[in-house]
Design a protein around this motif. Structure first.
Motif, mmCIF file in Angstrom:
data_model
loop_
_atom_site.group_PDB
_atom_site.id
_atom_site.type_symbol
_atom_site.label_atom_id
_atom_site.label_comp_id
_atom_site.label_asym_id
_atom_site.label_seq_id
_atom_site.Cartn_x
_atom_site.Cartn_y
_atom_site.Cartn_z
ATOM 1 N N ALA A 213 -4.664 -0.580 -5.952
ATOM 2 C CA ALA A 213 -4.012 -1.676 -5.230
ATOM 3 C C ALA A 213 -2.910 -2.250 -6.099
ATOM 4 C CB ALA A 213 -5.021 -2.768 -4.886
ATOM 5 N N VAL A 214 -1.708 -2.300 -5.560
ATOM 6 C CA VAL A 214 -0.621 -3.013 -6.215
ATOM 7 C C VAL A 214 -0.251 -4.174 -5.299
ATOM 8 C CG1 VAL A 214 0.243 -1.107 -7.614
ATOM 9 C CG2 VAL A 214 1.134 -1.416 -5.314
ATOM 10 N N LEU A 215 -0.085 -5.322 -5.904
ATOM 11 C CA LEU A 215 0.193 -6.543 -5.159
ATOM 12 C C LEU A 215 1.397 -7.226 -5.772
ATOM 13 C CD1 LEU A 215 -3.245 -6.656 -5.928
ATOM 14 C CD2 LEU A 215 -2.979 -7.734 -3.711
ATOM 15 N N ASP B 169 0.809 -1.224 0.000
ATOM 16 C CA ASP B 169 0.000 0.000 0.000
ATOM 17 C C ASP B 169 0.841 1.274 0.000
ATOM 18 O OD1 ASP B 169 -2.662 0.576 -0.344
ATOM 19 O OD2 ASP B 169 -3.135 0.713 1.785
ATOM 20 N N ARG B 170 2.143 1.132 -0.226
ATOM 21 C CA ARG B 170 3.002 2.321 -0.246
ATOM 22 C C ARG B 170 2.765 3.143 -1.519
ATOM 23 N NH1 ARG B 170 8.732 0.381 -0.345
ATOM 24 N NH2 ARG B 170 7.760 -1.235 -1.609
ATOM 25 N N VAL B 171 2.779 4.437 -1.360
ATOM 26 C CA VAL B 171 2.609 5.353 -2.494
ATOM 27 C C VAL B 171 3.692 5.099 -3.536
ATOM 28 C CG1 VAL B 171 2.690 7.791 -3.190
ATOM 29 C CG2 VAL B 171 1.400 7.112 -1.162
ATOM 30 N N GLU B 172 4.921 4.821 -3.114
ATOM 31 C CA GLU B 172 6.031 4.599 -4.047
ATOM 32 C C GLU B 172 5.774 3.412 -4.970
ATOM 33 O OE1 GLU B 172 7.504 6.466 -0.278
ATOM 34 O OE2 GLU B 172 6.355 4.645 -0.689
ATOM 35 N N ALA B 173 5.209 2.358 -4.435
ATOM 36 C CA ALA B 173 4.911 1.171 -5.246
ATOM 37 C C ALA B 173 3.784 1.467 -6.231
ATOM 38 C CB ALA B 173 4.548 -0.006 -4.352
#
Length: 130
Positions: free
Chosen positions: A107-109, A80-84
């Motif tokens: 969502a990035v997983l 859930d980091r903004v950078e990711a």
């Protein structure tokens, strides 16, 4: 892992399978990026696919191109980091009309652990653990 990502990118579309209780669900995806040495995908938190992954993070994806296919199985973990999120959206600017790294939906997983098998008729399977 880079070979897995490259195969998925060449295919353009892959199909991600999740479980909803005892029922499998499959849908097309297109994101496959490497960030901090992990293979990432992207979806929206409002979608059923995200809700299914949160309940059971064991997934499998499959893609086919030029007589070869890949299956990737593993566990997906939310980052859930903004950078990711920003990295994913910067690499896939077509998603920016629907998603933003600062919204509550993106969502990035990443695959916490994974196993890819590249197969074709007539060749031995290539197994890639990551």
């Amino acid at each position: 892992m880079k070979e897995v990502q490259a195969f998925l990118k060449e295919c353009g579309v892959y199909y991600l399978a999740t479980i909803d209780g005892e029922v499998p669900h499959v849908r097309p995806f297109g994101t496959a990026e490497i960030f901090e040495d992990h293979l990432y995908i992207q979806t929206g938190k409002k979608k059923d696919v995200y809700k299914q992954i949160q309940k059971n993070n064991n997934v499998e994806l499959c893609a086919f191109k030029d007589g070869k296919w890949i299956r990737v199985a593993g566990k997906l973990v939310l980052d859930d980091r903004v950078e990711a999120k920003k990295d994913m959206l910067d690499k896939n600017p077509n998603l920016r009309g629907m998603y933003n790294e600062l919204d509550d939906n993106t969502a990035v997983l990443y695959f916490e652990s994974g196993k890819a098998i590249i197969s074709s008729f007539g060749e031995e399977d290539k197994i890639i653990n990551f």
